[in-house]
Structure formats: C-alpha cells, structure tokens
Design a protein around this motif. Structure first.
Motif, mmCIF file in Angstrom:
data_model
loop_
_atom_site.group_PDB
_atom_site.id
_atom_site.type_symbol
_atom_site.label_atom_id
_atom_site.label_comp_id
_atom_site.label_asym_id
_atom_site.label_seq_id
_atom_site.Cartn_x
_atom_site.Cartn_y
_atom_site.Cartn_z
ATOM 1 N N ARG A 106 1.011 -1.021 -0.023
ATOM 2 C CA ARG A 106 -0.392 -0.384 -0.006
ATOM 3 C C ARG A 106 1.019 1.158 -0.273
ATOM 4 O O ARG A 106 1.958 1.368 0.818
ATOM 5 N N ARG A 107 0.350 2.336 -0.938
ATOM 6 C CA ARG A 107 0.988 3.311 -0.613
ATOM 7 C C ARG A 107 0.361 4.529 -1.009
ATOM 8 O O ARG A 107 -0.897 4.813 -1.613
ATOM 9 N N HIS A 108 0.920 5.601 -0.201
ATOM 10 C CA HIS A 108 -0.143 6.764 -0.962
ATOM 11 C C HIS A 108 -0.262 7.066 -3.066
ATOM 12 O O HIS A 108 1.143 7.287 -3.339
ATOM 13 N N ALA A 109 -1.266 7.676 -3.892
ATOM 14 C CA ALA A 109 -0.928 7.442 -4.391
ATOM 15 C C ALA A 109 -0.629 8.859 -5.164
ATOM 16 O O ALA A 109 -0.215 9.762 -4.543
ATOM 17 N N THR A 110 0.386 9.333 -6.419
ATOM 18 C CA THR A 110 0.978 9.833 -6.391
ATOM 19 C C THR A 110 -0.726 10.876 -7.100
ATOM 20 O O THR A 110 -1.845 10.223 -7.566
ATOM 21 N N SER A 111 -0.158 11.805 -7.869
ATOM 22 C CA SER A 111 -1.175 13.026 -8.062
ATOM 23 C C SER A 111 -1.751 12.940 -9.538
ATOM 24 O O SER A 111 -3.118 12.630 -9.328
ATOM 25 N N MET A 112 -0.939 12.396 -10.235
ATOM 26 C CA MET A 112 -1.758 11.353 -11.841
ATOM 27 C C MET A 112 -2.370 10.520 -11.539
ATOM 28 O O MET A 112 -3.173 9.816 -11.836
ATOM 29 N N ILE A 113 -1.929 9.129 -10.205
ATOM 30 C CA ILE A 113 -2.721 8.444 -10.426
ATOM 31 C C ILE A 113 -3.727 7.708 -9.634
ATOM 32 O O ILE A 113 -5.209 8.083 -10.144
ATOM 33 N N ALA A 114 -3.758 9.340 -8.508
ATOM 34 C CA ALA A 114 -4.739 9.768 -7.672
ATOM 35 C C ALA A 114 -6.550 10.849 -8.882
ATOM 36 O O ALA A 114 -7.288 9.803 -9.045
ATOM 37 N N GLY A 115 -5.591 11.527 -9.948
ATOM 38 C CA GLY A 115 -6.736 11.407 -10.692
ATOM 39 C C GLY A 115 -7.480 10.213 -11.804
ATOM 40 O O GLY A 115 -8.494 10.848 -12.274
ATOM 41 N N LEU A 116 -6.773 9.546 -12.779
ATOM 42 C CA LEU A 116 -6.615 8.567 -13.342
ATOM 43 C C LEU A 116 -8.286 7.879 -12.837
ATOM 44 O O LEU A 116 -9.069 7.054 -13.048
ATOM 45 N N LEU A 117 -7.472 7.690 -11.695
ATOM 46 C CA LEU A 117 -8.449 6.545 -11.156
ATOM 47 C C LEU A 117 -9.395 7.687 -9.647
ATOM 48 O O LEU A 117 -10.675 6.165 -8.915
ATOM 49 N N GLU A 118 -9.548 8.556 -9.990
ATOM 50 C CA GLU A 118 -10.899 10.038 -8.906
ATOM 51 C C GLU A 118 -10.510 9.518 -8.040
ATOM 52 O O GLU A 118 -11.756 8.914 -7.146
ATOM 53 N N LEU A 119 -9.560 9.772 -7.037
ATOM 54 C CA LEU A 119 -9.318 9.991 -5.584
ATOM 55 C C LEU A 119 -8.899 10.825 -5.133
ATOM 56 O O LEU A 119 -8.147 11.511 -5.904
ATOM 57 N N ASP A 120 -8.762 10.976 -3.467
ATOM 58 C CA ASP A 120 -8.714 12.516 -3.306
ATOM 59 C C ASP A 120 -7.268 12.524 -2.603
ATOM 60 O O ASP A 120 -6.092 11.142 -3.673
ATOM 61 N N GLU A 121 -6.909 13.324 -2.518
ATOM 62 C CA GLU A 121 -4.890 13.228 -3.678
ATOM 63 C C GLU A 121 -4.147 12.936 -2.159
ATOM 64 O O GLU A 121 -5.407 12.996 -0.714
ATOM 65 N N GLY A 122 -3.950 12.180 -2.355
ATOM 66 C CA GLY A 122 -2.652 11.733 -1.356
ATOM 67 C C GLY A 122 -3.381 10.090 -0.971
ATOM 68 O O GLY A 122 -3.559 9.502 0.324
ATOM 69 N N ALA A 123 -4.589 9.697 -1.276
ATOM 70 C CA ALA A 123 -5.198 8.818 -0.919
ATOM 71 C C ALA A 123 -4.180 7.257 -1.640
ATOM 72 O O ALA A 123 -3.513 7.450 -1.862
ATOM 73 N N VAL A 124 -4.405 5.975 -0.362
ATOM 74 C CA VAL A 124 -3.498 5.082 -0.775
ATOM 75 C C VAL A 124 -4.372 3.973 -1.502
ATOM 76 O O VAL A 124 -5.644 4.255 -1.588
ATOM 77 N N VAL A 125 -3.248 3.795 -2.076
ATOM 78 C CA VAL A 125 -3.944 2.856 -3.371
ATOM 79 C C VAL A 125 -2.860 1.660 -3.134
ATOM 80 O O VAL A 125 -1.920 1.329 -2.358
#
Length: 250
Positions: A106-125
C-alpha cells in the motif's frame, strides 16, 4: 480474375503463416521456391506471390528484390480488441508465462494516479510491480495501481502464481473494459536491471486504465515491453455501415 485468385492466395498465406507461427519453419529458414509452392498448392505464381507479399507486410517473411525469401523473426502480437490478461495471451501464443513480483504494498497515490482513479489527493492505493516473462525470458515490467477495495484481494494471492485479473474476477471484481495508450520510452535504471538491458534502450509502453462493470476506474497500469518481443494489434470494423473512427495523438 482477382476474385478467382484471391481465395487461393488466402489459403496459401494462411497455411504458410501457420507453419511459421507453430515453429515448423524457424526464423532464418529459407522458404520453398515459388515453383515448389505452386506445385504444392496446385496453383500459378500469381496467388503464391500475393501470399508471400502479404506475409512480408506482416513480418513473417523477409527478403525479396533479388534475395531469396526467408522466415522472419515472429514477434508475438497482443490484440487490444479483447480484454485478456498477459497470462491468457502468453498461453494462447503457445508460450509459458512467468512472473517475478518486485513490489506489492500500500502506498500513497501520486497526483496523476489519484486523478486517473478519481481518488482524493494522497489517497492510499495498492501498488504492484512485476517482471513478466515468456519462456523464462523477461520481456516486460509492469507497474499497476489499484483502488484499495479492489487491490486488497491481492494480499491473499501470490502474484507470481497466475493471473491477477482472474483472481480479482474470482472475488467478484472483474476488470471488464480498458483504455489503452501506446508510445515509446527509454528504459530507466529499474527497467534496465529488471529486463537485463541497457539503460536508455527503447521500450514499447502500454498505459492502461481499467474499469469494472459499473464503469468505475479501478486500476491504472503501465507495462514497458522490450520492443523486440512484442507488438500490439488493433482490429477495427465498421458497424451498420458507419465509418470507423480513428484517433491519433502526439
């Protein structure tokens, strides 16, 4: 006249291609002469030449213009028209798939990944990094990020043992559609070490945004292939006579 010769040319092309794909005719092997092929298929030189021309265009045959034709190196082609896993594709090609997992955490998503997956900034993926192999040869490194409620299923699964997409489907979270973007990149240090190539070597990159049955984006993956081992094929067809839409980007 073309309507008479076309079916014969197609039959010759199909048979010769099958011999090459099956390994009966190995790369570098000289093809039978046109005269020998004419005798084998009971036809004239026209259909044989049409078949050989089509095989050259596909890379199955090389040579010509004074050089005897030989079998080319066949690069497995993945179709983007259907949603198949790497494991399924490899087995359909008659290859043995292999996997070496480098990262599953589990990691904090980058801004790009969070945006593509429609997650909040810094969300865990859930991040998964794997080297994929064909017949024990490393041909691709894959980096995938999953939304947490889907990626959690991977922690009870050995990613080296089989298809991740099949495992997600087993838990009721199948990946059913995807948008693919293909371009070329240079190998970075991790790519080079994982694939046994020089840093800066050209790689074929496929970026994929996968969705579930509801249309929600649940996975973003980036696969970097050694260019000598993979190509991609897209089959288009007009529906009800409507034109085929082709989009390109720079």
């Amino acid at each position: 006249m073309p309507t008479v010769t076309a079916p014969v040319a197609q039959r010759v092309r199909t048979e010769l291609r099958q011999r090459i794909e099956s390994g009966e005719w190995a790369p570098g092997m000289s093809l039978p002469s046109e005269a020998a092929l004419c005798r084998e298929f009971g036809t004239s030189r026209g259909p044989v030449r049409r078949a050989l021309s089509a095989l050259r265009a596909e890379g199955f045959v090389v040579g010509g213009r004074g050089r005897a034709p030989v079998v080319g190196k066949v690069v497995p082609a993945q179709s983007l028209s259907t949603f198949r896993s790497f494991t399924e594709w490899a087995r359909e090609e008659g290859k043995t798939p292999g996997t070496r997992t480098l990262v599953l955490e589990r990691r904090h998503a980058t801004s790009m990944i969070a945006g593509l997956l429609e997650l909040d900034e810094g969300a865990v993926v859930v991040d998964l990094v794997r080297v994929r192999m064909l017949d024990e040869v490393p041909i691709m490194i894959e980096r995938a990020s999953f939304v947490p409620d889907v990626g959690r299923y991977l922690f009870g699964f050995d990613p080296d043992s089989g298809s991740v997409s099949a495992e997600l489907a087993r838990h009721g979270s199948p990946l059913v559609s995807a948008r693919h973007t293909i371009d070329a990149v240079a190998a970075n240090r991790l790519d080079a070490e994982a694939l046994g190539i020089a840093a800066g070597a050209p790689l074929l990159r496929e970026r994929r945004l996968s969705k579930d049955a509801s249309g929600r984006a649940v996975e973003h993956a980036e696969a970097r292939y050694r260019s000598e081992f993979a190509t991609f094929r897209v089959d288009n067809r007009a529906v009800d006579g409507s034109p085929i839409e082709v989009r390109s980007g720079v």
